[in-house]
Design a protein around this motif. Sequence first.
Motif, PDB file in Angstrom:
ATOM      1  N   SER A  10       0.843  -1.023   0.022  1.00 15.07           N
ATOM      2  CA  SER A  10      -0.057  -0.046   0.022  1.00 15.07           C
ATOM      3  C   SER A  10       0.906   1.324  -0.012  1.00 15.07           C
ATOM      4  O   SER A  10       0.427   2.209  -0.595  1.00 15.07           O
ATOM      5  CB  SER A  10      -1.070   0.212   1.260  1.00 15.07           C
ATOM      6  OG  SER A  10      -1.824  -0.990   1.119  1.00 15.07           O
ATOM      7  N   LEU A  11       2.054   1.115   0.209  1.00 16.65           N
ATOM      8  CA  LEU A  11       3.065   2.319   0.496  1.00 16.65           C
ATOM      9  C   LEU A  11       3.961   2.213  -0.684  1.00 16.65           C
ATOM     10  O   LEU A  11       4.727   1.067  -0.817  1.00 16.65           O
ATOM     11  CB  LEU A  11       3.624   2.310   1.950  1.00 16.65           C
ATOM     12  CG  LEU A  11       2.776   2.352   3.083  1.00 16.65           C
ATOM     13  CD1 LEU A  11       3.462   2.309   4.364  1.00 16.65           C
ATOM     14  CD2 LEU A  11       2.103   3.789   2.948  1.00 16.65           C
ATOM     15  N   SER A  12       4.166   3.219  -1.421  1.00 18.67           N
ATOM     16  CA  SER A  12       5.408   3.179  -2.228  1.00 18.67           C
ATOM     17  C   SER A  12       6.761   3.455  -1.742  1.00 18.67           C
ATOM     18  O   SER A  12       6.889   3.922  -0.494  1.00 18.67           O
ATOM     19  CB  SER A  12       5.052   4.449  -3.170  1.00 18.67           C
ATOM     20  OG  SER A  12       5.423   5.793  -2.498  1.00 18.67           O
ATOM     21  N   ALA A  13       7.975   3.329  -2.242  1.00 22.17           N
ATOM     22  CA  ALA A  13       9.022   3.282  -1.734  1.00 22.17           C
ATOM     23  C   ALA A  13       9.230   4.912  -1.283  1.00 22.17           C
ATOM     24  O   ALA A  13       9.903   5.220  -0.162  1.00 22.17           O
ATOM     25  CB  ALA A  13      10.224   3.178  -2.926  1.00 22.17           C
ATOM     26  N   LEU A  14       8.610   5.893  -1.712  1.00 18.11           N
ATOM     27  CA  LEU A  14       8.887   7.186  -1.334  1.00 18.11           C
ATOM     28  C   LEU A  14       7.934   7.469  -0.105  1.00 18.11           C
ATOM     29  O   LEU A  14       8.463   8.181   0.875  1.00 18.11           O
ATOM     30  CB  LEU A  14       8.462   8.205  -2.499  1.00 18.11           C
ATOM     31  CG  LEU A  14       8.770   9.761  -2.291  1.00 18.11           C
ATOM     32  CD1 LEU A  14      10.251   9.967  -2.043  1.00 18.11           C
ATOM     33  CD2 LEU A  14       8.358  10.354  -3.669  1.00 18.11           C
ATOM     34  N   ASP A  15       6.841   6.788   0.145  1.00 18.20           N
ATOM     35  CA  ASP A  15       5.973   6.882   1.183  1.00 18.20           C
ATOM     36  C   ASP A  15       6.883   6.494   2.426  1.00 18.20           C
ATOM     37  O   ASP A  15       6.554   6.832   3.368  1.00 18.20           O
ATOM     38  CB  ASP A  15       4.727   6.108   1.084  1.00 18.20           C
ATOM     39  CG  ASP A  15       3.855   6.601   0.126  1.00 18.20           C
ATOM     40  OD1 ASP A  15       3.704   7.935  -0.245  1.00 18.20           O
ATOM     41  OD2 ASP A  15       2.976   5.642  -0.417  1.00 18.20           O
ATOM     42  N   LEU A  16       7.909   5.463   2.112  1.00 19.79           N
ATOM     43  CA  LEU A  16       8.569   5.050   3.296  1.00 19.79           C
ATOM     44  C   LEU A  16       9.405   6.255   3.897  1.00 19.79           C
ATOM     45  O   LEU A  16      10.005   5.896   5.193  1.00 19.79           O
ATOM     46  CB  LEU A  16       9.452   3.940   2.919  1.00 19.79           C
ATOM     47  CG  LEU A  16       8.733   2.590   2.590  1.00 19.79           C
ATOM     48  CD1 LEU A  16       9.883   1.331   2.058  1.00 19.79           C
ATOM     49  CD2 LEU A  16       7.832   2.228   3.412  1.00 19.79           C
ATOM     50  N   VAL A  17       9.706   7.253   3.470  1.00 18.53           N
ATOM     51  CA  VAL A  17      10.383   8.348   3.982  1.00 18.53           C
ATOM     52  C   VAL A  17       9.641   8.914   5.240  1.00 18.53           C
ATOM     53  O   VAL A  17      10.103   9.160   6.169  1.00 18.53           O
ATOM     54  CB  VAL A  17      10.754   9.537   2.888  1.00 18.53           C
ATOM     55  CG1 VAL A  17      11.230  10.831   3.604  1.00 18.53           C
ATOM     56  CG2 VAL A  17      11.636   8.860   1.987  1.00 18.53           C
TER      57      VAL A  17
END
Length: 188
Positions: free
Chosen positions: A91-98
Amino acid sequence: MARVSNLNLPNIITVARIATIPVIVWLLTTGDIGLRVVAVVIFAVAAGSDWVDGFIARRFNQVSPLGRMLDPIADKLLVGMVLAALAWDGSLSALDLVPVMAILFREFFIPGLREFLGNTQVVLPVSLLAKWKTTIQLVAVIVIFLEGILPNLRLAGDIVLWLAGAITLWTGGQYFMAAWPHLSGEEK
């Protein structure tokens, strides 16, 4: 001051909030859209219970040491474990992990800082912005949940998640700056 029992309604609500976490994570990770709807409803009720248990504790004078300890832990567990599950299920993109990493870092760092300062009798009170931070985190998680049901919410989810991450870092910075004199030996 009268002693308040640990077996009171606010503490039961807080423990119930913690108990919902494995259920929410399991429902979310099944991949079934219907169970995701159930998970978001349970999450929303658990998130709302944070306000309810605090209200009841203050209104009916049922504030207890156990409740003061458990309530913030319940919030951190609810947000952190569900964010981990949302990352796991895609549900989260790699960028959302920031912003997720910012949220998790602060949620581990500041309690550790409080624990360390507790040995020096320094107290860092919870700020109003920090209370709003928790609310914005909970809203962000709900919107991300809903993205799996209504994909057109992606932009809204990203905006609220990044806002939650920014406010989380800001409040963490405020606590760190307030603690700095005690950490650096500069306190008077």
